[in-house]
Design a protein around this motif. Structure first.
Motif, PDB file in Angstrom:
ATOM      1  N   VAL A   1      13.057  -0.554  14.970  1.00 48.27           N
ATOM      2  CA  VAL A   1      13.755   0.282  13.719  1.00 48.27           C
ATOM      3  C   VAL A   1      13.610  -0.571  12.284  1.00 48.27           C
ATOM      4  CG1 VAL A   1      15.956   1.106  12.776  1.00 48.27           C
ATOM      5  CG2 VAL A   1      15.517   1.410  14.996  1.00 48.27           C
ATOM      6  N   TRP A   2      13.415  -1.773  12.588  1.00 48.27           N
ATOM      7  CA  TRP A   2      13.396  -2.686  11.535  1.00 48.27           C
ATOM      8  C   TRP A   2      11.778  -3.215  11.245  1.00 48.27           C
ATOM      9  CZ3 TRP A   2      11.267  -7.360  11.913  1.00 48.27           C
ATOM     10  CH2 TRP A   2      11.281  -8.075  13.152  1.00 48.27           C
ATOM     11  N   ILE A   3      11.213  -2.825  12.333  1.00 43.31           N
ATOM     12  CA  ILE A   3       9.612  -3.164  12.198  1.00 43.31           C
ATOM     13  C   ILE A   3       8.819  -2.206  11.423  1.00 43.31           C
ATOM     14  CG2 ILE A   3       7.380  -3.489  13.637  1.00 43.31           C
ATOM     15  CD1 ILE A   3       9.037  -4.779  15.701  1.00 43.31           C
ATOM     16  N   GLU A   4       9.166  -0.887  11.808  1.00 45.64           N
ATOM     17  CA  GLU A   4       8.408   0.122  11.121  1.00 45.64           C
ATOM     18  C   GLU A   4       8.586   0.085   9.762  1.00 45.64           C
ATOM     19  OE1 GLU A   4       8.196   5.042  10.717  1.00 45.64           O
ATOM     20  OE2 GLU A   4       8.698   4.072  12.710  1.00 45.64           O
ATOM     21  N   PRO A   5       9.921  -0.007   9.054  1.00 46.00           N
ATOM     22  CA  PRO A   5       9.811  -0.125   7.396  1.00 46.00           C
ATOM     23  C   PRO A   5       9.567  -1.239   6.958  1.00 46.00           C
ATOM     24  CG  PRO A   5      12.006  -0.330   8.374  1.00 46.00           C
ATOM     25  CD  PRO A   5      11.225   0.194   9.443  1.00 46.00           C
ATOM     26  N   LEU A   6       9.405  -2.418   7.614  1.00 51.65           N
ATOM     27  CA  LEU A   6       8.703  -3.632   7.318  1.00 51.65           C
ATOM     28  C   LEU A   6       7.201  -3.651   7.071  1.00 51.65           C
ATOM     29  CD1 LEU A   6       9.234  -6.727   6.655  1.00 51.65           C
ATOM     30  CD2 LEU A   6       8.701  -7.335   8.999  1.00 51.65           C
ATOM     31  N   LEU A   7       6.632  -2.955   7.982  1.00 51.98           N
ATOM     32  CA  LEU A   7       5.092  -2.821   7.878  1.00 51.98           C
ATOM     33  C   LEU A   7       4.996  -1.371   6.679  1.00 51.98           C
ATOM     34  CD1 LEU A   7       4.067  -2.108  11.681  1.00 51.98           C
ATOM     35  CD2 LEU A   7       3.972  -4.262  10.364  1.00 51.98           C
ATOM     36  N   ARG A   8       5.575  -0.633   6.674  1.00 51.05           N
ATOM     37  CA  ARG A   8       5.259   0.347   5.790  1.00 51.05           C
ATOM     38  C   ARG A   8       5.636   0.139   4.271  1.00 51.05           C
ATOM     39  NH1 ARG A   8       8.970   3.667   5.501  1.00 51.05           N
ATOM     40  NH2 ARG A   8      10.260   3.761   7.220  1.00 51.05           N
ATOM     41  N   ASN A   9       6.761  -0.766   3.989  1.00 52.20           N
ATOM     42  CA  ASN A   9       7.197  -1.031   2.556  1.00 52.20           C
ATOM     43  C   ASN A   9       6.557  -2.649   2.088  1.00 52.20           C
ATOM     44  OD1 ASN A   9       8.778   1.348   2.563  1.00 52.20           O
ATOM     45  ND2 ASN A   9      10.357   0.330   3.559  1.00 52.20           N
ATOM     46  N   TYR A  10       6.040  -3.312   3.252  1.00 51.05           N
ATOM     47  CA  TYR A  10       5.796  -4.791   2.708  1.00 51.05           C
ATOM     48  C   TYR A  10       4.204  -5.109   3.121  1.00 51.05           C
ATOM     49  CZ  TYR A  10       5.303  -9.898   2.720  1.00 51.05           C
ATOM     50  OH  TYR A  10       4.839 -11.140   2.294  1.00 51.05           O
ATOM     51  N   TYR A  11       3.977  -4.832   4.665  1.00 46.56           N
ATOM     52  CA  TYR A  11       2.522  -5.160   4.674  1.00 46.56           C
ATOM     53  C   TYR A  11       1.469  -4.292   4.313  1.00 46.56           C
ATOM     54  CZ  TYR A  11       4.084  -9.487   7.260  1.00 46.56           C
ATOM     55  OH  TYR A  11       4.738 -10.652   7.555  1.00 46.56           O
ATOM     56  N   ASP A  12       1.933  -2.842   4.372  1.00 46.03           N
ATOM     57  CA  ASP A  12       0.766  -1.961   4.029  1.00 46.03           C
ATOM     58  C   ASP A  12       0.683  -2.002   2.579  1.00 46.03           C
ATOM     59  OD1 ASP A  12       0.650  -1.012   6.656  1.00 46.03           O
ATOM     60  OD2 ASP A  12       1.497   0.818   6.277  1.00 46.03           O
ATOM     61  N   PRO A  13       1.581  -1.821   1.580  1.00 44.73           N
ATOM     62  CA  PRO A  13       1.168  -2.209   0.411  1.00 44.73           C
ATOM     63  C   PRO A  13       0.426  -3.270  -0.101  1.00 44.73           C
ATOM     64  CG  PRO A  13       3.522  -1.515   0.318  1.00 44.73           C
ATOM     65  CD  PRO A  13       2.878  -1.890   1.818  1.00 44.73           C
ATOM     66  N   MET A  14       0.721  -4.373   0.455  1.00 45.39           N
ATOM     67  CA  MET A  14      -0.068  -5.781   0.340  1.00 45.39           C
ATOM     68  C   MET A  14      -1.433  -5.658   0.752  1.00 45.39           C
ATOM     69  SD  MET A  14       1.016  -9.596   1.577  1.00 45.39           S
ATOM     70  CE  MET A  14       1.100  -9.114   3.330  1.00 45.39           C
ATOM     71  N   TYR A  15      -1.727  -5.171   2.063  1.00 44.60           N
ATOM     72  CA  TYR A  15      -2.916  -4.957   2.482  1.00 44.60           C
ATOM     73  C   TYR A  15      -3.727  -4.101   1.659  1.00 44.60           C
ATOM     74  CZ  TYR A  15      -1.297  -7.187   6.989  1.00 44.60           C
ATOM     75  OH  TYR A  15      -0.646  -7.888   7.824  1.00 44.60           O
ATOM     76  N   ASP A  16      -3.325  -2.860   1.233  1.00 41.45           N
ATOM     77  CA  ASP A  16      -3.782  -2.101   0.442  1.00 41.45           C
ATOM     78  C   ASP A  16      -4.348  -2.496  -0.954  1.00 41.45           C
ATOM     79  OD1 ASP A  16      -3.686  -0.030   2.218  1.00 41.45           O
ATOM     80  OD2 ASP A  16      -1.890   1.013   1.281  1.00 41.45           O
ATOM     81  N   TYR A  17      -3.581  -3.406  -1.416  1.00 42.11           N
ATOM     82  CA  TYR A  17      -3.671  -3.910  -2.624  1.00 42.11           C
ATOM     83  C   TYR A  17      -4.857  -5.025  -2.628  1.00 42.11           C
ATOM     84  CZ  TYR A  17      -3.346  -6.995  -6.775  1.00 42.11           C
ATOM     85  OH  TYR A  17      -3.526  -7.928  -7.978  1.00 42.11           O
ATOM     86  N   GLN A  18      -4.781  -5.596  -1.434  1.00 45.45           N
ATOM     87  CA  GLN A  18      -5.872  -7.007  -1.325  1.00 45.45           C
ATOM     88  C   GLN A  18      -7.388  -6.186  -1.174  1.00 45.45           C
ATOM     89  OE1 GLN A  18      -3.993  -8.906   1.780  1.00 45.45           O
ATOM     90  NE2 GLN A  18      -2.955 -10.531   0.511  1.00 45.45           N
ATOM     91  N   ILE A  19      -7.248  -5.222  -0.380  1.00 42.38           N
ATOM     92  CA  ILE A  19      -8.327  -4.395  -0.022  1.00 42.38           C
ATOM     93  C   ILE A  19      -9.165  -3.658  -0.983  1.00 42.38           C
ATOM     94  CG2 ILE A  19      -9.592  -2.463   1.403  1.00 42.38           C
ATOM     95  CD1 ILE A  19      -7.471  -3.219   3.790  1.00 42.38           C
ATOM     96  N   GLY A  20      -8.221  -3.046  -1.782  1.00 41.61           N
ATOM     97  CA  GLY A  20      -8.505  -2.483  -3.065  1.00 41.61           C
ATOM     98  C   GLY A  20      -9.346  -3.280  -3.927  1.00 41.61           C
ATOM     99  N   LYS A  21      -9.114  -4.475  -4.367  1.00 41.29           N
ATOM    100  CA  LYS A  21      -9.740  -5.607  -5.126  1.00 41.29           C
ATOM    101  C   LYS A  21     -11.108  -5.890  -4.369  1.00 41.29           C
ATOM    102  CE  LYS A  21      -6.737  -9.056  -4.983  1.00 41.29           C
ATOM    103  NZ  LYS A  21      -6.021 -10.109  -5.102  1.00 41.29           N
ATOM    104  N   ARG A  22     -11.404  -5.606  -3.020  1.00 40.47           N
ATOM    105  CA  ARG A  22     -12.661  -5.614  -2.514  1.00 40.47           C
ATOM    106  C   ARG A  22     -13.332  -4.639  -1.969  1.00 40.47           C
ATOM    107  NH1 ARG A  22     -10.897 -10.778   1.491  1.00 40.47           N
ATOM    108  NH2 ARG A  22     -13.172 -10.691   1.886  1.00 40.47           N
TER     109      ARG A  22
END
Length: 203
Positions: A161-182
């Motif tokens: 229950v806490w893992i899913e929002p952690l992935l959606r709200n923290y890791y996914d935006p961070m990964y998308d931003y980093q990948i977007g730059k490259r």
């Protein structure tokens, strides 16, 4: 997936860290000099085997408290990227297996059953606090609330229950931003079988 490839260098294994805000083990990381020596030895072994390509998990400049050598970081920043895409439910399960099930076994072995779980819970609280600036205060409090509710329930599955929002709200935006730059470096996006087939041809 990477562990099934012969031409991989496992930076997280060498650094003895899972490479995320939640990646610390109960036992310490090697010293910086030992980390660099072991990494150099891995690179030498890779070269001796005659591989033309080295496959690495994309990392930042640090893995836990160990700094990657600057030339390797620059190599990363200019290398082709392969993006492994997995459904959110699978990623939640992988995270649960690694950071809850396996981690709690490790903590119990280090500190004893009850004390180990309390140490694990305290470390998880601290890990969440460290990312509060990016996660936001409200989301941070909600995730910690779900974490403690799962712990108190005695049902390990409730940790998802806490893992899913952690992935959606923290890791996914961070990964998308980093990948977007490259984005120009991305040579493949695919599922596990597609990525594995591609990488197996890079010997």
């Amino acid at each position: 997936l990477l562990q099934s490839l012969a031409n991989v260098i496992d930076l997280e294994r060498i650094a003895h860290h899972r490479g995320s805000s939640f990646g610390r083990f109960t036992t310490p990381q090697p010293s910086q000099i030992d980390f660099e020596n072991n990494l150099a030895w891995a690179l030498v072994q890779h070269a001796v085997k005659g591989f033309r390509h080295v496959v690495l998990e994309d990392e930042g400049g640090n893995i836990g408290e160990r700094r990657l050598p600057r030339p390797l970081v620059e190599y990363y920043q200019n290398s082709p990227l392969v993006i492994l895409e997995r459904p959110l439910a699978e990623r939640v399960q992988v995270t649960f297996d690694e950071y809850v099930t396996t981690a709690q076994i490790e903590y119990r072995a280090e500190y004893g059953d009850e004390s180990g779980i309390q140490h694990w819970l305290a470390d998880m609280d601290n890990n969440i606090d460290r990312i509060q600036k990016r996660l936001g205060g409200l989301r941070c409090r909600e995730i910690k609330k779900f974490l403690h509710a799962a712990h108190e329930s005695g049902d390990p599955e409730r940790h998802k229950v806490w893992i899913e929002p952690l992935l959606r709200n923290y890791y996914d935006p961070m990964y998308d931003y980093q990948i977007g730059k490259r984005s120009q470096q991305v040579v493949l996006r695919g599922n596990a079988s597609e990525v594995l087939e591609y990488l197996q041809h890079l010997r």
